[in-house]
Scaffold this active site. Structure first.
Site, PDB file in Angstrom:
ATOM      1  N   TRP A  55      57.990  33.266  38.991  1.00  0.00           N
ATOM      2  CA  TRP A  55      57.131  33.424  37.803  1.00  0.00           C
ATOM      3  C   TRP A  55      56.746  34.883  37.565  1.00  0.00           C
ATOM      4  CZ3 TRP A  55      54.569  30.641  33.978  1.00  0.00           C
ATOM      5  CH2 TRP A  55      53.490  31.269  33.377  1.00  0.00           C
ATOM      6  N   ASP A  58      51.974  39.052  32.815  1.00  0.00           N
ATOM      7  CA  ASP A  58      51.654  40.339  32.175  1.00  0.00           C
ATOM      8  C   ASP A  58      52.366  41.566  32.754  1.00  0.00           C
ATOM      9  OD1 ASP A  58      49.733  38.435  31.639  1.00  0.00           O
ATOM     10  OD2 ASP A  58      48.046  39.649  32.246  1.00  0.00           O
ATOM     11  N   GLN A  74      52.596  40.854  36.732  1.00  0.00           N
ATOM     12  CA  GLN A  74      51.995  39.722  37.411  1.00  0.00           C
ATOM     13  C   GLN A  74      53.114  38.813  37.901  1.00  0.00           C
ATOM     14  OE1 GLN A  74      48.046  38.712  37.249  1.00  0.00           O
ATOM     15  NE2 GLN A  74      48.689  40.737  37.947  1.00  0.00           N
ATOM     16  N   TRP A  82      52.535  29.521  37.236  1.00  0.00           N
ATOM     17  CA  TRP A  82      51.446  30.481  37.339  1.00  0.00           C
ATOM     18  C   TRP A  82      50.645  30.216  38.625  1.00  0.00           C
ATOM     19  CZ3 TRP A  82      46.250  31.016  37.880  1.00  0.00           C
ATOM     20  CH2 TRP A  82      45.707  32.252  37.502  1.00  0.00           C
ATOM     21  N   PHE A 118      44.880  40.345  39.879  1.00  0.00           N
ATOM     22  CA  PHE A 118      45.107  40.158  38.448  1.00  0.00           C
ATOM     23  C   PHE A 118      45.457  41.490  37.771  1.00  0.00           C
ATOM     24  CE2 PHE A 118      43.206  35.853  36.967  1.00  0.00           C
ATOM     25  CZ  PHE A 118      43.840  35.201  38.004  1.00  0.00           C
ATOM     26  N   SER A 119      45.572  41.451  36.452  1.00  0.00           N
ATOM     27  CA  SER A 119      46.164  42.569  35.701  1.00  0.00           C
ATOM     28  C   SER A 119      45.356  43.853  35.776  1.00  0.00           C
ATOM     29  CB  SER A 119      46.343  42.172  34.242  1.00  0.00           C
ATOM     30  OG  SER A 119      47.413  41.278  34.166  1.00  0.00           O
ATOM     31  N   ARG A 174      37.804  41.415  33.188  1.00  0.00           N
ATOM     32  CA  ARG A 174      39.073  41.706  33.872  1.00  0.00           C
ATOM     33  C   ARG A 174      39.976  42.636  33.056  1.00  0.00           C
ATOM     34  NH1 ARG A 174      39.081  36.217  32.669  1.00  0.00           N
ATOM     35  NH2 ARG A 174      40.556  35.590  31.045  1.00  0.00           N
TER      36      ARG A 174
HETATM   37  N1  DQQ Z   1      46.724  37.327  32.979  1.00  0.00           N
HETATM   38  C1  DQQ Z   1      45.773  37.348  31.913  1.00  0.00           C
HETATM   39  C2  DQQ Z   1      44.831  38.433  32.331  1.00  0.00           C
HETATM   40  C3  DQQ Z   1      44.752  38.246  33.793  1.00  0.00           C
HETATM   41  C4  DQQ Z   1      46.144  37.907  34.151  1.00  0.00           C
HETATM   42  C5  DQQ Z   1      46.438  37.601  30.605  1.00  0.00           C
HETATM   43  C6  DQQ Z   1      46.274  36.955  35.284  1.00  0.00           C
HETATM   44  O1  DQQ Z   1      43.576  38.345  31.719  1.00  0.00           O
HETATM   45  O2  DQQ Z   1      44.322  39.395  34.463  1.00  0.00           O
HETATM   46  O3  DQQ Z   1      47.655  36.911  30.496  1.00  0.00           O
HETATM   47  O4  DQQ Z   1      47.609  36.685  35.596  1.00  0.00           O
END
Ligand code: DQQ
Length: 514
Positions: A55, A58, A74, A82, A118-119, A174
């Site tokens: 998978w 972002d 990600q 996910w 995370f992103s 985030r």
């Molecule tokens: N994906 C979201 C973000 C987060 C990330 C956007 C987590 O807000 O940080 O697709 O995989």
């Protein structure tokens, strides 16, 4: 063997040798059969970037280092679904060919990112490449640095921001992004407020370690009344009360803010004064329904390049069975276009993949047109078409069309709506494929031809129109003969002034599985 093929062969031979030394025999066999399956999967793109398997979502922290484009993303190493967010990493000298690198960031048990990395973004602090990202449960901001761009060391005092200002009561916290103004580091973080809308929080710092909350850079209500169906109702992202992945940058003489929310990417263009952003115009950065979490970088040539995650439009079961999910959009150059709107075009480096050119000019397209004078077909093509609308109500290109038309996808302009659309309702015979019409407003000025620049790559279709709009979608034709390209017109006649078609070379021998 060409130099490129030799390089590819040597690097895949070297990684195979390392793989054989370090991996138990049973998983080696599993991996080999997965590799064969992925390389032969007709839905897996051949010239878009994607991870070796599993998978991806972002794009994270794109930046240039040592004249190489670094792209993080990600990544879930545990499968094509996910979860367990890591940062995958790849680099490229030319924005087209990629080298997969080891995972850059993984969750640390017991650490502030134990439940996912995370992103976030990349920046260079006193010559040191630095990543800033969100650790979750609760959402906090963390740093990592590297001396060789491959191994990343997390900052020992993470998190550097342990939570949002308590008085704000935000819906999320985030996706940090960092830049420097004079002596001051600034950081944006995606957030929002229930009942009000999304927001970008702005923080400041002198050392990029100690951060103070300043104020909201920008706030705003929901963008659309009909969010993407792929986010659960009640989720603040679906309602536009949480802005994800904010990306703020100068563009020409203005400033631009990109926001991902409600399942789409929106852009705002306006002025930036006293560290506040005042949007004046806004639009969709992509008129399709499956581009999300866009993130930009400034390259050494001074280009503002946008990356984006192309989500799957098939069931999770289909992705899991396929062994992979998620594709990186082709890099796009952003400019301040005419009338102060966003200009968007594919990077010119992609021309290196062109081969076997076909060109046709001046073709009348009527409601009974069903083919071109020459046979054009393929599932890895670049197509440049210029149409005069004439009196047609709708016209455009039919792509990935089966001989009996049981599968076909339409890229069309509609006079009534003054809109550009992708109609995938007949794109696939598979019950697993979503087939919603996607698109939006695209005005043609009187006498202006419609310029369509289409990239087909297996299950990906990216349409650039008139250098000012983009529409990205996923289609999953099932038939081996769903390859045809032809123009069409409805309710009148259009003229195809010119059509250029190139077959696109694959960027690796095995759909980037190596
Ligand atoms: N994906 C979201 C973000 C987060 C990330 C956007 C987590 O807000 O940080 O697709 O995989």
């Amino acid at each position: 063997m060409t130099a490129t093929n030799r390089r590819q062969f040597i690097s895949s031979a070297a990684s195979l040798a390392l793989f054989a030394k370090t991996t138990p025999l049973a998983s080696q066999r599993n991996m080999e059969s997965l590799r064969e399956k992925l390389a032969a999967d007709p839905q897996r793109p051949r010239y878009h970037f994607l991870p070796t398997a599993n998978w991806m979502n972002d794009p994270n922290g794109p930046f240039e280092w040592n004249s190489e484009y670094q792209l993080f993303y990600q990544y879930n190493p545990n499968g094509a679904f996910w979860g367990t967010m890591h940062w995958g990493h790849a680099r490229s000298k030319d924005l087209v060919h990629w080298e997969h690198l080891p995972i850059a960031l993984a969750p640390t048990p017991g650490g502030p990112d134990k439940d996912g990395v995370f992103s976030g973004s990349a920046f260079v602090n006193q010559g040191v490449p630095t990543l800033v990202y969100t650790g979750v449960n609760p959402e906090v901001q963390c740093l990592a640095t590297s001396s060789d761009i491959i191994q990343w060391r997390k900052f020992s005092a993470n998190p550097v921001i342990a939570g949002p200002p308590p008085e704000l009561n935000v819906t999320g916290f985030r996706d940090p992004s960092v830049w420097k103004e004079g002596d001051t580091w600034l950081m944006t973080i995606g957030a929002g407020f229930r009942g009000k809308g999304g927001a970008v929080l702005l923080y400041g710092s002198q050392d990029a370690i100690h951060w103070d909350y300043l104020h909201t850079l920008c706030e705003g209500p929901a963008f659309v009344s009909q969010p993407s169906k792929d986010w659960p109702a009640g989720d603040p992202v679906a309602s536009g009360e949480m802005w994800e992945c904010p990306d703020f940058f100068p563009l020409g003489a203005r400033h631009t803010l990109m926001i991902s929310t409600q399942g789409f990417v929106f852009y705002l263009i306006g002025s930036y004064r006293d560290r506040k952003f005042h949007p004046e115009v806004r639009g969709r950065a992509d008129l399709g329904g499956h581009l999300y979490a866009a993130k930009s970088m400034l390259d050494n040539k001074g280009r503002r390049i946008l990356w984006g995650w192309i989500r799957e439009a098939r069931s999770e079961a289909a992705s899991r069975a396929g062994g992979w999910a998620g594709v990186m959009a082709l890099p796009r150059v952003l400019t301040l276009g005419s009338e102060g709107l966003l200009g968007i075009e594919p990077v010119e480096e992609l021309k290196a993949l062109r081969q076997n050119h076909q060109r046709m000019i001046n073709i009348s397209v009527t409601p009974s047109t069903s083919a071109l004078p020459e046979h054009v077909q393929g599932d890895a093509l670049e197509i440049l078409a210029e149409f005069l609308p004439g009196d047609a109500e709708q016209f455009g290109l039919r792509v990935r069309s089966a001989l009996d038309r049981s599968e076909q996808t339409l890229v069309l302009w509609s006079r009534k709506e003054q809109g550009l659309y992708l109609d995938p309702r007949q794109s696939s015979l598979s019950p697993h494929a979503q087939r919603d019409v996607q698109g939006g407003q695209f005005d043609l000025k009187p006498g202006e031809p419609l310029q369509l620049h289409v990239f087909l790559d297996a299950s990906v279709i990216e349409v650039f129109a008139g250098r000012r709009a983009c529409l990205t979608e996923r289609i999953y034709p099932t038939r081996a003969d769903s390859l045809g390209v032809s123009p069409f017109a409805r309710g009148g006649n259009a003229r195809l002034l010119s059509l250029d078609v190139w077959e696109m070379r694959a960027i690796s021998p095995d759909r980037l599985t190596t």
